[in-house]
Design an enzyme around this catalytic site. Structure first.
Site, PDB file in Angstrom:
ATOM      1  N   ASP A  89       0.834  -1.336   0.042  1.00 51.49           N
ATOM      2  CA  ASP A  89       0.110   0.025   0.141  1.00 51.49           C
ATOM      3  C   ASP A  89       0.723   1.248   0.214  1.00 51.49           C
ATOM      4  O   ASP A  89       0.380   2.264   0.166  1.00 51.49           O
ATOM      5  CB  ASP A  89      -1.117   0.060   1.461  1.00 51.49           C
ATOM      6  CG  ASP A  89      -2.086  -0.876   0.979  1.00 51.49           C
ATOM      7  OD1 ASP A  89      -2.506  -0.920  -0.175  1.00 51.49           O
ATOM      8  OD2 ASP A  89      -2.681  -1.377   2.068  1.00 51.49           O
ATOM      9  N   ASP A 156      -6.232  -4.423  -4.722  1.00 47.79           N
ATOM     10  CA  ASP A 156      -5.791  -3.008  -4.514  1.00 47.79           C
ATOM     11  C   ASP A 156      -4.347  -2.507  -4.921  1.00 47.79           C
ATOM     12  O   ASP A 156      -4.286  -1.253  -5.200  1.00 47.79           O
ATOM     13  CB  ASP A 156      -5.447  -2.842  -2.745  1.00 47.79           C
ATOM     14  CG  ASP A 156      -6.532  -3.591  -2.060  1.00 47.79           C
ATOM     15  OD1 ASP A 156      -6.985  -4.856  -2.533  1.00 47.79           O
ATOM     16  OD2 ASP A 156      -7.088  -3.221  -0.981  1.00 47.79           O
TER      17      ASP A 156
HETATM   18  N1  GLY Z   1      -7.538  -1.661   0.742  1.00 47.85           N
HETATM   19  C1  GLY Z   1      -8.513  -2.099   1.499  1.00 47.85           C
HETATM   20  C2  GLY Z   1      -9.637  -1.524   1.196  1.00 47.85           C
HETATM   21  O1  GLY Z   1     -10.102  -0.987   0.257  1.00 47.85           O
HETATM   22  O2  GLY Z   1     -10.551  -1.626   2.384  1.00 47.85           O
END
Ligand code: GLY
Length: 373
Positions: A89, A156
């Site tokens: 992330d 993601d």
């Molecule tokens: N990246 C985790 C979510 O979208 O909740």
């Protein structure tokens, strides 16, 4: 052509109004009292409010937005020193904070921080399976966590690749590009199904990195289609096409987008999962809606895809009519009805990514093309 200047002004005023309430915190989630709970260090959402501050600075030139954004820098500097926080992330965390600062002000320190984050993200790449690992396998993570993470790729990550493409553009270092491109290709192959729906995650054999199976963590079921996951694909793939100009990514973006658009509620809002059993409770996800809307607006900015603008407008109108909080002076965020983790009971919340992408969608539909991705 409708424009959203007045909504944009309302958003900027609402952010200004909440300066003192938010202070130096990074919003994580807000309940139906519309007040934020703040992030712990390294949590993946910590960059979204900062991204809103930079968008507001881009519009107004008001130094207060810039200074508020930069006050978080120690938080992002610290993060780069903690191995278990260096995960898939990092794009979310650093594109909207340090790349934003560098692009808007030329700040070299911000550029350095963003490049260090890009190196750490590149370091999560698994050579044999050709994918970026979800979460680092560190000693500090528990065995269970490692079991969950090992050999796993998340949808993601489509959105996080922009940091690597930017780092390549900025430095000319080819490995940034190659890792992002290879991950994107692997993700398209394994996360997107034939009908344009998506898996949330895909598991590879941790030892051999041979592909195994798709699985959900936040959706209804492994074979359903979690709408926020789909939205990361919609927005991320459009962005990946913008960097690579590889038509395969544009085709994939169109495919996931067309599925999402055909499965919105009558209000043009995303249900939290597109493949629920008949008769299930209707739960909206304004965050998936805002991310999808910004992605569709980005698609409509590509030559030959202008027809998507009316769809993006319909979604933005739906958000404005049913979820917008800018008229509520007591609310600290911009959108109600975010669904963070429905299967754990988090069904209705303010979510900072919903807010950031709402603002981005408004900017895109007002004609802006320069963002921090
Ligand atoms: N990246 C985790 C979510 O979208 O909740």
């Amino acid at each position: 052509m409708s424009n959203y200047r007045s909504l944009q002004n309302d958003v900027v005023s609402h952010i200004r109004r909440n300066f003192d309430a938010i202070g130096n915190g990074n919003p994580k989630i807000g309940g139906v009292d519309f007040k934020w709970k703040m992030c712990e260090p390294g949590y993946w959402v910590a960059g979204f409010y900062v991204g809103e501050l930079w968008l507001a600075y881009q519009i107004t030139g008001d130094e207060r937005f810039k200074n508020q954004a930069r006050q978080r820098n120690p938080f992002f500097q610290h993060l780069l020193h903690v191995p278990e926080l260096l995960n898939h992330d990092l794009g979310f965390l650093f594109s909207l904070t340090q790349v934003a600062d560098y692009k808007l002000t030329g700040n070299r320190e911000a550029r350095e921080l963003a490049l260090r984050a890009a190196e750490a993200l590149r370091g999560q790449y698994q050579q044999m399976g050709e994918f970026i690992q979800a979460w680092p396998l560190t000693k500090i993570n528990t065995e269970n966590r490692n079991e969950l993470a090992a050999g796993r790729m998340l949808i993601d990550s489509f959105e996080n690749l922009a940091l690597l493409f930017w780092a390549h553009q900025e430095t000319g270092i080819q490995s940034f590009y190659d890792v992002a491109y290879a991950h994107a290709r692997t993700a398209v192959k394994h996360l997107i199904r034939e009908d344009g729906t998506t898996f949330h995650t895909f598991k590879f054999d941790p030892a051999t990195q041979e592909p195994m199976y798709g699985q959900t963590l936040q959706g209804y079921a492994d074979n359903s289609c979690w709408s926020r996951g789909q939205s990361w694909a919609v927005h991320g793939l459009t962005q990946i096409y913008a960097y690579t100009k590889d038509k395969a990514f544009l085709d994939a973006a169109k495919k996931v987008t067309d599925f999402a658009l055909a499965n919105l509620t009558a209000e043009n809002i995303c249900p939290w999962d597109y493949k629920l059993p008949k008769g299930s409770e209707v739960i909206w996800d304004s965050s998936a809606t805002a991310i999808t809307c910004a992605g569709v607006a980005a698609l409509s900015q590509i030559e030959g895809y202008e027809q998507y603008r009316t769809k993006a407008q319909a979604m933005l109108d739906g958000l404005q009519e049913h979820c917008d909080l800018t008229g509520n002076a007591d609310a600290e965020g911009l959108l109600d009805h975010g669904a963070y983790f429905v299967t754990r009971g988090d069904k209705r919340a303010m979510l900072p990514y919903g807010d950031y992408y709402y603002f981005e969608a408004i900017r895109r539909l007002n004609g802006e093309t320069n963002f921090f991705w």
